[in-house]
Scaffold this active site. Structure first.
Site, mmCIF file in Angstrom:
data_model
loop_
_atom_site.group_PDB
_atom_site.id
_atom_site.type_symbol
_atom_site.label_atom_id
_atom_site.label_comp_id
_atom_site.label_asym_id
_atom_site.label_seq_id
_atom_site.Cartn_x
_atom_site.Cartn_y
_atom_site.Cartn_z
ATOM 1 N N ASP B 116 0.913 -0.926 -0.001
ATOM 2 C CA ASP B 116 -0.030 0.141 0.155
ATOM 3 C C ASP B 116 0.802 1.215 -0.020
ATOM 4 O O ASP B 116 1.703 1.462 0.795
ATOM 5 C CB ASP B 116 -0.861 -0.034 1.214
ATOM 6 C CG ASP B 116 -1.858 0.915 1.198
ATOM 7 O OD1 ASP B 116 -2.196 1.342 0.054
ATOM 8 O OD2 ASP B 116 -2.607 1.167 2.276
ATOM 9 N N HIS B 123 -3.719 13.736 0.739
ATOM 10 C CA HIS B 123 -4.104 12.808 1.808
ATOM 11 C C HIS B 123 -2.970 12.799 2.919
ATOM 12 O O HIS B 123 -3.210 12.752 4.053
ATOM 13 C CB HIS B 123 -4.332 11.286 1.151
ATOM 14 C CG HIS B 123 -4.611 10.348 2.398
ATOM 15 N ND1 HIS B 123 -5.459 10.268 3.145
ATOM 16 C CD2 HIS B 123 -3.537 9.448 2.558
ATOM 17 C CE1 HIS B 123 -5.556 9.262 3.878
ATOM 18 N NE2 HIS B 123 -4.066 8.540 3.454
ATOM 19 N N GLU B 189 -10.533 3.853 2.946
ATOM 20 C CA GLU B 189 -9.714 4.585 2.159
ATOM 21 C C GLU B 189 -9.941 4.226 0.829
ATOM 22 O O GLU B 189 -9.993 2.735 0.114
ATOM 23 C CB GLU B 189 -8.302 4.094 2.622
ATOM 24 C CG GLU B 189 -7.829 4.770 4.042
ATOM 25 C CD GLU B 189 -6.375 4.653 3.996
ATOM 26 O OE1 GLU B 189 -5.638 3.798 3.559
ATOM 27 O OE2 GLU B 189 -5.817 5.304 4.968
ATOM 28 N N GLU B 191 -8.876 3.894 -3.235
ATOM 29 C CA GLU B 191 -7.380 3.665 -3.661
ATOM 30 C C GLU B 191 -7.736 2.977 -5.066
ATOM 31 O O GLU B 191 -8.804 2.432 -5.194
ATOM 32 C CB GLU B 191 -6.778 2.767 -2.765
ATOM 33 C CG GLU B 191 -6.548 3.218 -1.260
ATOM 34 C CD GLU B 191 -5.328 2.773 -0.496
ATOM 35 O OE1 GLU B 191 -4.510 2.222 -1.142
ATOM 36 O OE2 GLU B 191 -5.276 2.613 0.770
ATOM 37 N N ASP B 223 -9.319 0.227 1.251
ATOM 38 C CA ASP B 223 -8.526 -0.334 2.319
ATOM 39 C C ASP B 223 -9.213 0.169 3.641
ATOM 40 O O ASP B 223 -8.726 1.176 4.334
ATOM 41 C CB ASP B 223 -7.169 0.342 2.060
ATOM 42 C CG ASP B 223 -6.170 -0.166 3.031
ATOM 43 O OD1 ASP B 223 -6.273 -1.500 3.486
ATOM 44 O OD2 ASP B 223 -5.294 0.507 3.399
ATOM 45 N N ARG B 227 -8.813 3.529 12.575
ATOM 46 C CA ARG B 227 -7.932 4.639 13.034
ATOM 47 C C ARG B 227 -7.717 4.531 14.495
ATOM 48 O O ARG B 227 -6.188 5.024 14.860
ATOM 49 C CB ARG B 227 -8.656 6.212 12.818
ATOM 50 C CG ARG B 227 -9.095 6.155 11.204
ATOM 51 C CD ARG B 227 -7.810 6.039 10.305
ATOM 52 N NE ARG B 227 -8.425 6.300 8.894
ATOM 53 C CZ ARG B 227 -7.619 6.296 8.003
ATOM 54 N NH1 ARG B 227 -6.426 5.720 8.009
ATOM 55 N NH2 ARG B 227 -8.059 6.272 6.654
ATOM 56 N N GLN B 230 -4.810 2.055 14.854
ATOM 57 C CA GLN B 230 -3.457 2.427 13.930
ATOM 58 C C GLN B 230 -2.867 3.588 14.723
ATOM 59 O O GLN B 230 -1.538 3.536 14.649
ATOM 60 C CB GLN B 230 -4.098 2.843 12.797
ATOM 61 C CG GLN B 230 -3.199 3.625 11.715
ATOM 62 C CD GLN B 230 -3.710 4.014 10.376
ATOM 63 O OE1 GLN B 230 -4.950 4.215 10.286
ATOM 64 N NE2 GLN B 230 -2.810 4.687 9.528
ATOM 65 N N LYS B 243 -4.865 -2.091 9.873
ATOM 66 C CA LYS B 243 -5.474 -2.156 8.533
ATOM 67 C C LYS B 243 -5.981 -3.588 8.247
ATOM 68 O O LYS B 243 -6.184 -3.972 6.852
ATOM 69 C CB LYS B 243 -4.210 -1.750 7.545
ATOM 70 C CG LYS B 243 -3.865 -0.354 7.885
ATOM 71 C CD LYS B 243 -4.530 0.410 6.862
ATOM 72 C CE LYS B 243 -4.132 2.136 7.069
ATOM 73 N NZ LYS B 243 -4.927 2.730 5.940
ATOM 74 N N THR B 247 -9.225 -5.741 3.329
ATOM 75 C CA THR B 247 -9.307 -4.986 2.161
ATOM 76 C C THR B 247 -9.976 -5.351 0.823
ATOM 77 O O THR B 247 -9.853 -6.626 0.800
ATOM 78 C CB THR B 247 -7.686 -4.902 1.861
ATOM 79 O OG1 THR B 247 -6.774 -4.629 2.744
ATOM 80 C CG2 THR B 247 -7.451 -3.738 0.705
ATOM 81 N N GLU B 348 -10.631 12.112 7.050
ATOM 82 C CA GLU B 348 -10.387 13.490 6.419
ATOM 83 C C GLU B 348 -11.841 14.241 6.166
ATOM 84 O O GLU B 348 -12.043 15.294 6.350
ATOM 85 C CB GLU B 348 -9.815 13.269 5.064
ATOM 86 C CG GLU B 348 -8.597 12.969 5.148
ATOM 87 C CD GLU B 348 -7.810 12.263 3.762
ATOM 88 O OE1 GLU B 348 -7.101 13.187 3.137
ATOM 89 O OE2 GLU B 348 -8.113 11.208 3.359
#
Lengths: 400, 400
Positions: B116, B123, B189, B191, B223, B227, B230, B243, B247, B348
């Site tokens: 990744d 970002h 996420e 991606e 993904d 948080r 993490q 994570k 996925t 975000e």
């Protein structure tokens, strides 16, 4: 204990019986068990005995065998123990003993996911001092969870594979910008690797006490590391190219069942761990490694002092519901003891290059092209019995 | 352009022809191509035409096809283009068109290694502000190399797989010690994922201009990220359990050859990159994603503004000699544009929970049990032509 000739000091006595994949001449690779300095060719022996499921012994990786699960692992071990102990088996077995010197050992299993932990307090403290000299060496999370990260499964190679010196970006603190070039700080990491046999289900954590239901056995791991690449790249997402060029493993997988005799209780953990990491039965292994640099013994890291147990690593790895698969490999992280000659990496042994070692009369800090590193290891039982892990070796080739 | 009925606005027009693995009823899974709202069952069509190597179309993953390499990928695309364009093929093809609504799409390929990246400047800047409020948001290495790390290949799942809310350790800055429990900050996420077909050799970097020789195509990636897990675990070795629980990827792999029409030049990089990352031909794709939270469009991240190109990611990933394998997946990292409604993660969009969104009249910061997220994406060519990537979706189930 066995009718087979086992030389004194052999790592592979009749209680060990590690499994691997060998190739003899131009025959198809298949599964063997090590005994003394010979390989027992399992497929023909099992086939002649019409053993149930004997076709797994003819496969070119251990994966199908590993997937059979703990009852089958135990039954196979009992079968092997009987073969080597009971002289009645001589006629059936002897024709299928091949000198180890006559075979090539291959990667024992296809690696699914590779995770690398960081479970030695001495190593984490040493690296913290070297990489982050201005802050506390152990980060706040370190004693609460076994810190780990994913490595590259596709570049796990078998012992004896040459290691090409990697290139990449490095930036010394004094430099304005990074430069591209060959790593100048090529290093090793002495680790113990745990090989997953039985898979778990996605969304279902593996309880800490279920370790032996999922993990079949162990291998020696040399997690080659380019410290200069690593130091520049590793924030904020962790090591990547500094590690991913190669990880070497030993060819013989020693079963946890064989290692059980060398279990030692895990040292008390303070602060107390969260319940998902707690158990009455947490154990380590009384394994000592030897690190030979161009044939000279430079370190003897002790495994028994690792802070986190392998059962805790597996429980943590899966506590978020991540599943494990047959062929997953998770490694302990560098094994370093409190003494200088127990450190499991050259960045620690040479204190980031400031305290060179003398190797065969030559000064060394990090690896020079042509250098060869061999790691051996063996467990010792309370009765003085030895369970060897064999060795993992690799030589540095010049990079392009 | 095609004799097959393709509904207006379909992501899968006759120039796209993405490949995937479908199951129809209780038949064996095999390879199909999407056209409009149908799946072309490739194995019987190829077999009837006695196409060379047609057995790969009958396999339950794309891996064997991917391993064939670029000339075979091109020849297959030419064959498919002819099948859908030339009405002479109607009799041969029409019996093998199956409504997409009648099949189940499976994971398109077996994932070897999963990497990744972190290639969106917006970002990385946003996350830097949120995770490290007291320092520069972009770390010093960010504009010199595409920062990346390895993820868990074994928990890559296909679109539609339910996501069980993960548990693990969290510690708020105000707390004295971590606690165990369900993640309270479950996120997505958005991606783009790149699928490697042709392997490279260990010790031999892939030059930046060889990207299309190794990468077959792309998938949408979600993904999923916890948080809170993490934030506590990620120093110093990077994200792990935050994570690794899941996925999700889209079921249709769109070829780079189809996407070529939507290439845009990579924006100038300042400072200049090192030579191994430099090329005259660096490109991005003019892809826009849509993020639907319980059916409501909440963001439209643009891919064309990504700082690092996918060719640079591959060159960097392998510059140390790390080999790539068939089935490797590397993802771009979260795609976020400069506008608020272009951000590719909820951390975000909600600015770490401080600015809730209204989703179907309900307030949302992170994911609530039962929430469903669907990401779609499509590329646009200069002539207004659309190449759809399909969609990737997942629903949150309560954790244990």
């Amino acid at each position: 204990m066995t009718w087979i000739n086992v030389p004194d000091g052999s790592p592979f006595g009749p209680e060990n019986l590690p499994l691997g994949i060998f190739r003899a001449g131009d025959e198809e690779p298949r599964m063997g068990a090590a005994i003394g300095d010979q390989v027992m060719d399992l497929a023909p022996v099992a086939s002649a005995q019409m053993l149930d499921g004997s076709q797994v012994f003819a496969e070119p990786t251990l994966n199908s065998f590993l997937a059979l699960g703990r009852p089958a692992w135990h039954a196979t071990r009992e079968w092997l123990l009987d073969l080597v102990r009971n002289e009645n088996n001589r006629d059936a077995v002897e024709p299928h003993l091949i000198p180890q010197s006559a075979v090539t050992m291959l990667l024992p299993f296809e690696v699914a996911d590779y995770v690398d932990f960081y479970a030695s307090e001495q190593h984490a403290t040493n690296l913290g001092r070297l990489f982050r000299p201005d802050s506390e060496p152990l980060l706040p999370n370190w004693k609460h969870l076994p810190v780990g990260y994913h490595g590259r499964a596709g570049t796990v190679v078998t012992s004896g594979t040459d290691i090409v010196r990697p290139s990449g970006q490095r930036k010394a603190p004094a430099d304005d910008a990074p430069t591209y070039g060959l790593s100048q700080r090529l290093d090793i990491e002495v680790e113990l690797g745990f090989v997953v046999g039985s898979p778990s289900k996605l969304g279902e954590p593996v309880p800490v006490d279920d370790f032996m239901d999922h993990v079949y056995g162990v291998v020696l791991v040399n997690d080659w590391s380019a410290r200069d690449l690593q130091a520049w790249e590793y924030v904020p997402l962790g090591p990547f190219l500094g590690k991913s060029f190669a990880t070497s493993i030993s060819p013989w997988v020693v079963s946890l069942e064989a290692l059980e005799a060398a279990e030692v209780p895990l040292a008390e953990q303070e602060p107390a761990v969260l319940p998902y990491l707690a158990s009455e039965n947490l154990a380590n292994y009384d394994i000592t490694f030897q690190v030979y640099w161009n044939g000279q013994l430079v370190s003897s890291p002790p495994y028994r002092e690792m802070y986190w147990s392998p059962a805790q690593m597996l429980a943590h790895l899966s506590v978020n519901g991540a599943s494990v698969r047959t062929g997953d490999l998770y490694a302990s992280g560098t094994v370093s003891g409190p003494e200088k000659d127990q450190r499991g990496s050259f960045i620690e042994l040479s204190w980031a290059g400031r305290e060179p070692l003398t190797v065969n009369g030559e000064e060394r800090t990090f690896l020079v092209d042509g250098d060869e590193v061999t790691i051996t290891g063996s467990a010792t039982t309370p009765d003085g019995h030895r369970i060897g892990l064999g060795s993992v070796t690799g030589r540095i080739l010049p990079g392009a």
